[in-house]
Design a protein around this motif. Structure first.
Motif, mmCIF file in Angstrom:
data_model
loop_
_atom_site.group_PDB
_atom_site.id
_atom_site.type_symbol
_atom_site.label_atom_id
_atom_site.label_comp_id
_atom_site.label_asym_id
_atom_site.label_seq_id
_atom_site.Cartn_x
_atom_site.Cartn_y
_atom_site.Cartn_z
ATOM 1 N N GLU A 82 0.812 -1.216 0.000
ATOM 2 C CA GLU A 82 0.000 0.000 0.000
ATOM 3 C C GLU A 82 0.846 1.267 0.000
ATOM 4 O OE1 GLU A 82 -3.803 1.959 2.353
ATOM 5 O OE2 GLU A 82 -2.664 0.334 3.291
ATOM 6 N N ASN A 90 2.742 6.772 -1.390
ATOM 7 C CA ASN A 90 1.587 5.894 -1.526
ATOM 8 C C ASN A 90 1.599 5.240 -2.910
ATOM 9 O OD1 ASN A 90 0.197 6.419 1.043
ATOM 10 N ND2 ASN A 90 -0.004 8.500 0.232
ATOM 11 N N PHE A 136 -1.917 0.138 -5.854
ATOM 12 C CA PHE A 136 -2.224 -0.825 -4.791
ATOM 13 C C PHE A 136 -3.602 -1.432 -4.993
ATOM 14 C CE2 PHE A 136 -4.359 -1.397 -0.615
ATOM 15 C CZ PHE A 136 -3.630 -2.495 -0.173
ATOM 16 N N ALA A 171 -6.371 -3.530 -2.902
ATOM 17 C CA ALA A 171 -6.799 -4.024 -1.595
ATOM 18 C C ALA A 171 -7.251 -5.478 -1.709
ATOM 19 C CB ALA A 171 -7.927 -3.148 -1.051
#
Length: 234
Positions: A196, A217, A221, A223
């Motif tokens: 992440e 960041n 990414f 999840a």
């Protein structure tokens, strides 16, 4: 210290719906991975640009075994040959001599120690453990990577897709002097889209352990939501 955005718990359980499956077979584990400025495995200088590059260029975190292969080329038979219980034991208990050859990647997820004498539980933070490793207790800069891994409920060393919960005494019963490090071991590589963010820590600049120097960041990414046992209606 706070977990990355959206990480309300260290682990999220999900079901694997193979035919005949009964109950949980894996779970998602959030982790912190510390890499020192001495580089992975102590091999050369590791900078903030290098740390960001692991996620922004899509390389992820690779094992020392893969990194040190000629041409960085590996094959499925080679992967099968190195994912053994003996190699996992050497990774955990003989890292000084085996680390550069290890197909495993240590990450921290926290641990609890039961003190029967005093009647209390001692909680060891994953972030503190990873930060101490990455910076050698504040002596030099280092990076912290935050991400997730699927982890098996039972030992599954031969399966590269799932991590091993070395810290869990219900899974790995052998006594280990490193158990309180809260280790989970990934295998071969941790994909960039499972990371992440990455933080750069330099205590000589910040002066304390609550604030990183910089944060990157990962815009790519992903999840772990698609793996969870919940489906939307339609």
């Amino acid at each position: 210290m706070e977990l990355p955005t959206g990480q309300m718990n260290w682990s999220i359980w999900f079901w694997t719906c193979w035919p005949g499956s009964e109950g949980e077979t894996m779970y998602i584990q959030w982790f912190v991975k510390g890499i020192s400025s001495a580089g992975p495995g102590g091999q050369g200088v590791f900078t903030w640009a290098d740390a960001k590059g692991l996620i922004l260029a899509g390389h992820g975190i690779v094992s020392n075994w893969w990194r040190n292969k000629p041409g960085n080329r590996i094959s499925p038979p080679e992967i099968e040959a190195v994912l053994t219980s003996d190699n996992l034991n050497r990774h955990v208990h003989d890292y000084a001599s085996f680390g550069s050859l290890s197909p495993f990647i240590s990450v921290a997820s926290g641990c609890v120690e039961r003190d029967a004498l005093l009647g209390r539980n001692n909680v060891y933070s994953a972030i503190d453990t990873a930060l101490a490793f990455a910076t050698e207790d504040g002596r030099h800069p280092g990076a912290l990577f935050y991400g997730w891994l699927p982890v098996g409920l039972n030992p599954a060393v031969e399966l590269s897709a799932v991590g091993e919960s070395i810290r869990d005494l219900n899974v790995y019963h052998r006594w280990s002097p490193f158990q309180l490090e809260g280790e989970i071991t990934a295998k071969i590589n941790i994909p960039a889209n499972q990371i992440e963010k990455v933080e750069w820590w330099d205590l000589s600049v910040t002066g304390h352990q609550d604030t990183p120097v910089d944060v990157c960041n990962n815009s790519r990414f992903v999840a772990p939501t698609p793996l969870l046992n919940a489906r939307e209606l339609f």
